[in-house]
Design a protein around this motif. Structure first.
Motif, short mmCIF file in Angstrom:
data_model
loop_
_atom_site.label_atom_id
_atom_site.label_comp_id
_atom_site.label_asym_id
_atom_site.label_seq_id
_atom_site.Cartn_x
_atom_site.Cartn_y
_atom_site.Cartn_z
N SER A 17 0.82 -1.22 0.00
CA SER A 17 0.00 0.00 0.00
C SER A 17 0.85 1.27 0.00
O SER A 17 0.35 2.34 -0.36
N THR A 18 2.13 1.16 0.38
CA THR A 18 3.02 2.32 0.31
C THR A 18 3.07 2.87 -1.11
O THR A 18 3.18 4.08 -1.32
N LEU A 19 2.97 1.98 -2.09
CA LEU A 19 3.14 2.36 -3.49
C LEU A 19 1.89 2.97 -4.11
O LEU A 19 1.91 3.40 -5.26
N THR A 20 0.81 2.98 -3.36
CA THR A 20 -0.41 3.66 -3.81
C THR A 20 -0.81 4.74 -2.81
O THR A 20 -1.94 5.24 -2.86
N SER A 21 0.10 5.10 -1.92
CA SER A 21 -0.20 6.08 -0.87
C SER A 21 -0.32 7.49 -1.44
O SER A 21 0.24 7.80 -2.50
N ALA A 22 -1.02 8.33 -0.73
CA ALA A 22 -1.18 9.72 -1.15
C ALA A 22 0.17 10.44 -1.23
O ALA A 22 0.40 11.25 -2.13
N ALA A 23 1.07 10.14 -0.30
CA ALA A 23 2.37 10.80 -0.28
C ALA A 23 3.19 10.46 -1.51
O ALA A 23 3.85 11.33 -2.10
N TYR A 24 3.16 9.19 -1.93
CA TYR A 24 3.91 8.79 -3.11
C TYR A 24 3.28 9.37 -4.38
O TYR A 24 3.97 9.92 -5.24
N LEU A 25 1.97 9.29 -4.49
CA LEU A 25 1.30 9.83 -5.68
C LEU A 25 1.50 11.33 -5.80
O LEU A 25 1.60 11.87 -6.91
N GLU A 26 1.58 12.02 -4.66
CA GLU A 26 1.80 13.47 -4.70
C GLU A 26 3.13 13.79 -5.35
O GLU A 26 3.24 14.74 -6.15
#
Length: 226
Positions: A66-75
């Motif tokens: 889920s880290t790879l679809t997190s808001a922080a990564y997508l931002e």
């Protein structure tokens, strides 16, 4: 678990020749640091081809898928820095996959690695997984020249982002065996024998390709925080 997370993002790609020097500078001094500052990213490692292609492989170890679809990564993906925006058009043939760590054996990080990329034939997944995780990979870390062995399985398809739109659509990743060690000769022998295309195909793998890489740079979240 020898790897530092339960999941990983795997990337393999080429860079146009005239941009290689700047790419490596950017990747080392900005991009890895940026990625490892995102919550859940644990370590990033860049490898450069010794034999085979593409030129680069990169592993980002993350706490969970889920880290790879997190808001922080997508931002970050949708707001690339000016330097990132400048580098992205120089990528060629990017493959990128969000993977689970199906198995991980051994410890440490050596200076050379073997990457074996493949797709299980329909219906062969359980037997191929069992063969690799129960018979083949656990034996490798104790062999001369080797140190660890890992199996990654694609678990999610990355969505289109601003970064990807600049460089072009990414190809998917299926399964990857990564063996890390300190002897190029031992890894090359492994690529021809125990993990060779003929042997892998007998077990149900298709589209088998392999290449040898040298360690180029590695950075952890702990390093960035410090």
């Amino acid at each position: 678990m020898p790897l530092l997370g339960q999941a990983a993002m795997l990337l393999s790609f080429d860079v146009v020749a005239e941009a290689i020097r700047e790419h490596d500078d950017w990747h080392t001094h900005e991009h890895l640091r940026e990625r490892l500052s995102i919550p859940g990213f644990v370590r990033g490692t860049r490898w450069v081809a010794l034999a085979g292609s593409p030129r680069y492989c990169v592993v980002y170890e993350v706490e969970q898928l889920s880290t790879l679809t997190s808001a922080a990564y997508l931002e970050r993906l949708n707001n690339p820095s000016p330097w990132t925006t400048q580098i992205m058009p120089h990528y060629r043939g990017m493959s990128r996959g969000f993977c689970t760590v199906a198995g991980s054996f051994g410890v440490g990080l050596g200076n050379a690695s073997l990457w074996v990329r493949f797709t299980p034939s329909p219906g062969s997944e359980p037997s191929l997984r069992a063969r690799l995780l129960e018979e083949v990979l656990p034996q490798l870390p104790s062999k001369p020249g080797l140190g660890s062995a890992h199996l990654f399985e694609a678990a999610a398809t990355p969505g289109m982002t601003k970064e990807q739109s600049i460089r072009g659509a990414d190809a998917p990743v299926a399964w990857v065996v990564l063996v890390i060690g300190y002897s190029q000769d031992a890894l090359a022998e492994l690529a021809q024998q125990a993990l060779g295309a003929a042997q892998m195909e007998q077990w149900g793998a298709t589209g088998v390709s392999s290449a040898l890489y040298r360690l180029d740079y590695s950075l952890s979240a702990h390093d960035v925080a410090a």
